[in-house]
Design an enzyme around this catalytic site. Structure first.
Site, mmCIF file in Angstrom:
data_model
loop_
_atom_site.group_PDB
_atom_site.id
_atom_site.type_symbol
_atom_site.label_atom_id
_atom_site.label_comp_id
_atom_site.label_asym_id
_atom_site.label_seq_id
_atom_site.Cartn_x
_atom_site.Cartn_y
_atom_site.Cartn_z
ATOM 1 N N CYS A 46 -2.811 1.945 6.513
ATOM 2 C CA CYS A 46 -2.935 1.206 7.779
ATOM 3 C C CYS A 46 -3.595 2.052 8.851
ATOM 4 O O CYS A 46 -4.373 1.570 9.651
ATOM 5 C CB CYS A 46 -1.567 0.739 8.236
ATOM 6 N N ASN A 96 0.798 -1.230 0.000
ATOM 7 C CA ASN A 96 0.000 0.000 0.000
ATOM 8 C C ASN A 96 0.833 1.283 0.000
ATOM 9 O O ASN A 96 0.372 2.306 -0.487
ATOM 10 C CB ASN A 96 -1.020 -0.013 1.155
ATOM 11 N N GLU A 133 4.672 -4.027 12.272
ATOM 12 C CA GLU A 133 3.735 -2.922 12.046
ATOM 13 C C GLU A 133 2.571 -3.492 11.269
ATOM 14 O O GLU A 133 2.705 -3.773 10.072
ATOM 15 C CB GLU A 133 4.412 -1.816 11.239
HETATM 16 P P1 NAD Z 1 0.759 -9.164 3.871
HETATM 17 O O1 NAD Z 1 0.947 -9.518 5.287
HETATM 18 O O2 NAD Z 1 -0.087 -10.022 3.031
HETATM 19 O O3 NAD Z 1 2.160 -9.076 3.123
HETATM 20 C C1 NAD Z 1 3.192 -8.222 3.588
HETATM 21 C C2 NAD Z 1 4.520 -8.773 3.113
HETATM 22 O O4 NAD Z 1 4.770 -10.017 3.729
HETATM 23 C C3 NAD Z 1 4.599 -9.006 1.622
HETATM 24 O O5 NAD Z 1 5.869 -8.646 1.181
HETATM 25 C C4 NAD Z 1 4.401 -10.523 1.516
HETATM 26 O O6 NAD Z 1 4.950 -11.091 0.366
HETATM 27 C C5 NAD Z 1 5.131 -10.986 2.752
HETATM 28 N N1 NAD Z 1 4.732 -12.302 3.253
HETATM 29 C C6 NAD Z 1 3.570 -12.980 3.050
HETATM 30 N N2 NAD Z 1 3.590 -14.162 3.721
HETATM 31 C C7 NAD Z 1 4.781 -14.223 4.375
HETATM 32 C C8 NAD Z 1 5.382 -15.160 5.259
HETATM 33 N N3 NAD Z 1 4.767 -16.289 5.608
HETATM 34 N N4 NAD Z 1 6.596 -14.886 5.754
HETATM 35 C C9 NAD Z 1 7.229 -13.730 5.447
HETATM 36 N N5 NAD Z 1 6.720 -12.801 4.601
HETATM 37 C C10 NAD Z 1 5.504 -13.031 4.078
HETATM 38 O O7 NAD Z 1 0.240 -7.662 3.882
HETATM 39 P P2 NAD Z 1 -0.199 -6.785 2.632
HETATM 40 O O8 NAD Z 1 -1.530 -7.280 2.182
HETATM 41 O O9 NAD Z 1 0.928 -6.710 1.664
HETATM 42 O O10 NAD Z 1 -0.325 -5.338 3.288
HETATM 43 C C11 NAD Z 1 -1.499 -4.811 3.797
HETATM 44 C C12 NAD Z 1 -1.468 -4.869 5.303
HETATM 45 O O11 NAD Z 1 -0.358 -4.133 5.799
HETATM 46 C C13 NAD Z 1 -2.684 -4.213 5.926
HETATM 47 O O12 NAD Z 1 -3.165 -5.005 6.970
HETATM 48 C C14 NAD Z 1 -2.143 -2.895 6.452
HETATM 49 O O13 NAD Z 1 -2.886 -2.360 7.515
HETATM 50 C C15 NAD Z 1 -0.765 -3.285 6.861
HETATM 51 N N6 NAD Z 1 0.102 -2.115 6.970
HETATM 52 C C16 NAD Z 1 0.528 -1.702 8.207
HETATM 53 C C17 NAD Z 1 1.297 -0.549 8.331
HETATM 54 C C18 NAD Z 1 1.749 -0.042 9.683
HETATM 55 O O14 NAD Z 1 2.621 0.815 9.731
HETATM 56 N N7 NAD Z 1 1.194 -0.536 10.775
HETATM 57 C C19 NAD Z 1 1.645 0.172 7.180
HETATM 58 C C20 NAD Z 1 1.190 -0.274 5.958
HETATM 59 C C21 NAD Z 1 0.426 -1.427 5.862
#
Ligand code: NAD
Length: 511
Positions: free
Chosen positions: A281, A151, A247
């Site tokens: 987020c 995002n 995060e």
């Molecule tokens: P996601 O958890 O699906 O993926 C995030 C990353 O993790 C990607 O690079 C993905 O390929 C990787 N990943 C997936 N499975 C994994 C595993 N088993 N081991 C290690 N890495 C793995 O999240 P998303 O859909 O890409 O992002 C959206 C989410 O991120 C939302 O929930 C949003 O709220 C959150 N977010 C949080 C913040 C914050 O600062 N708190 C900021 C931005 C987004």
């Protein structure tokens, strides 16, 4: 047609993923998924290169890292083009949410690091001060794995990477498979600034690559993403006794008090619910407005939402939904709300005429049992629930498994602060929202399921090092009083210390 789809494996047997743009859903490229062997090889190279990087002074590293700002500015049009193609976010959002914060983070941390990571003496408290000295040294952890979501693919990659590099670590970035090239620009800019190639590397791939990185023998994981993945990573790090920051997602509440500036609150509700097509987020995910001003507030929100332009062009307010998978969640939450009695005032429909779009949507008559108020929706939706009092709003805001951020809207800032102190969230804004991550001084991190640790604030920068305390004896005598052999005098001296230092009012001078 999916935004990310599996292609036939390459001639080397590696998995390949094809990518489409959410603008028009046309193919924009492919990535080869890095295997566990590729990850191991990258870690090996990073470990070797990190030694020389860590041997430089922090001032030297900071001067190099700071030049990444020049690289970002020089390449901004290319970065924006990549971001637009991979995410379909508007040009204004590319600048406001990606280029500008990335420049600010790199500049801020590289200016701060020489002071915040400098070796320093720390004054000991009274009882120990005459006997010992304390020096603090920041020692890099080694190799840091940074795993990022889709995002905010450029700024969310740039921020932790800059901090980890400044602390003297090597970084392996594993960007989301949805937005690999947007994040890779961060790495290109650090290379162009002068960070050696193996000190900062990108590993393309999906969850398989991310999991291999977490288990690959790195020294810390900085993860930004969903609660689901964050939980798996937290478990894997715990099993290895490895530090991590997580995060994660949020369901940020906006509390609109009776004395709010209603126009600002209404405009704020719409902007902070729709920004980045709602895929932030810490975006506003649920609004609680007190009954007294609810009619006026909803009328103004309705006018604002009705005026929003969405679509693939340059002259719009709301861009695409970045990943078609998210569309299913948005549709499901809106449908659940409709079935349970919410009113869809505006929008409430998918539009795939020109790509992956969801019409900017306003929901009223929303109640707290609806998924739209409980689960992260991540869509262009402003969902409004009326409440009888500010106390009820606080209670509902806290009735959530998430606790990332929140906002309070009131003309009485002191009251706003009182309410902020009662909200179970990692950060709170007053008369603004979707802001706290962009304030690098603020120790941003989630409570409850929204995360562990913080990504900003001095503590975040220092968490990429081991804070090494060196305790030094002042006098170099042949023996300390309490060393062997234990005698009557040993015990008497210890007892005198207890009695005359801690057993009298004098103890305040020894704190
Ligand atoms: P996601 O958890 O699906 O993926 C995030 C990353 O993790 C990607 O690079 C993905 O390929 C990787 N990943 C997936 N499975 C994994 C595993 N088993 N081991 C290690 N890495 C793995 O999240 P998303 O859909 O890409 O992002 C959206 C989410 O991120 C939302 O929930 C949003 O709220 C959150 N977010 C949080 C913040 C914050 O600062 N708190 C900021 C931005 C987004």
């Amino acid at each position: 047609m999916a935004i990310v789809e599996a292609l036939a494996p390459g001639s080397d047997g590696r998995r390949r993923l094809g990518l489409r743009s959410p603008l028009g859903e046309t193919p924009i490229g492919e990535i080869t998924v890095a295997t566990a062997d590729d990850v191991a090889d990258a870690i090996r190279r990073a470990r070797v290169a990190q030694k020389a990087w860590a041997a430089r002074t922090v001032e030297d590293r900071a001067a190099i890292v700071n030049r990444a700002v020049d690289a970002i500015l020089a390449h901004q049009e290319d970065i924006i083009a990549t971001l637009r193609a991979e995410t379909g976010k508007t040009r204004a959002e590319c600048v406001f949410m990606e280029i500008l914060p990335a420049c600010d983070f790199v500049n801020y941390w590289s200016m701060k690091a020489p002071k915040d990571l400098a070796d320093h003496k720390r004054k000991l408290h009274g009882y120990l001060r005459p006997l010992k000295r304390l020096e603090i040294v920041y020692r890099p952890l080694g190799v840091v794995g940074v795993i990022t979501p889709w995002n905010g693919p450029f700024s969310l990659a740039t921020n932790p990477t800059a901090q980890a590099l400044l602390a003297g670590n090597a970084v392996l970035l594993k960007p989301s498979e949805v937005t690999p090239e947007s994040s890779a620009w961060a790495i290109r800019c650090f290379h162009e600034a002068g960070v050696p190639k193996d000190v900062v590397q990108v590993l393309y791939g999906d969850g398989e690559t991310g999991a291999a990185l977490v288990r690959g023998g790195v020294d810390k994981i900085s993860f930004t993403g969903s609660v689901r993945t964050g939980t798996k990573i937290g478990i894997a790090c715990a099993e290895q006794l490895m530090p991590c920051t997580l995060e994660l997602g949020g369901k940020d509440a906006m509390i609109v008090c009776a004395d709010a500036n209603v126009e600002r609150a209404a405009r704020g509700a719409v902007f902070n619910s729709m920004l980045n097509t709602g895929q932030v987020c810490m975006g506003v995910e649920r609004v609680y407005v007190v009954e007294e001003i609810a009619d006026e507030f909803e009328r103004m929100v309705r006018e604002q939402v009705a005026a929003l332009r969405y679509g693939p062009g340059e002259d719009v307010d709301v861009g695409a939904v970045f990943w078609d998978k998210q569309l299913d969640i948005i549709r499901h939450h809106v449908e659940d709300a409709r079935k349970r009695g919410a009113t869809i005032d505006i929008g409430g429909e998918i539009d795939r005429t020109h790509g992956v779009f969801y019409k900017p949507t306003m929901l009223t008559n929303v109640t707290h049992d609806m998924e739209i108020m409980r689960e992260e929706t991540f869509g262009p939706i402003v969902a409004i629930q009326r409440v009888g009092s500010e106390a009820e709003a606080i209670r509902l805001a806290n009735d959530s498994e998430y606790g990332l951020s929140a906002s309070v809207w009131t003309k009485d800032v002191e009251k706003g602060i009182r309410i902020a102190k009662q909200i179970e969230a990692g950060s709170v804004c007053i008369n603004d929202a979707t802001l706290a991550y962009g304030v690098p001084e603020a120790p941003f991190g989630g409570l409850k399921k929204s995360g562990l640790g913080s990504v900003n604030g001095t503590g975040a920068l220092r968490s990429y090092s081991h804070e090494l305390p060196i305790v030094i004896d002042r006098w170099g005598l042949d023996k300390e009083d309490h060393w062997y052999p234990f005698t009557d005098k040993t015990l008497r001296n210890l007892e005198y210390t207890l009695k005359y230092v801690f057993g009298t009012k004098l103890r305040r001078f020894f704190s």
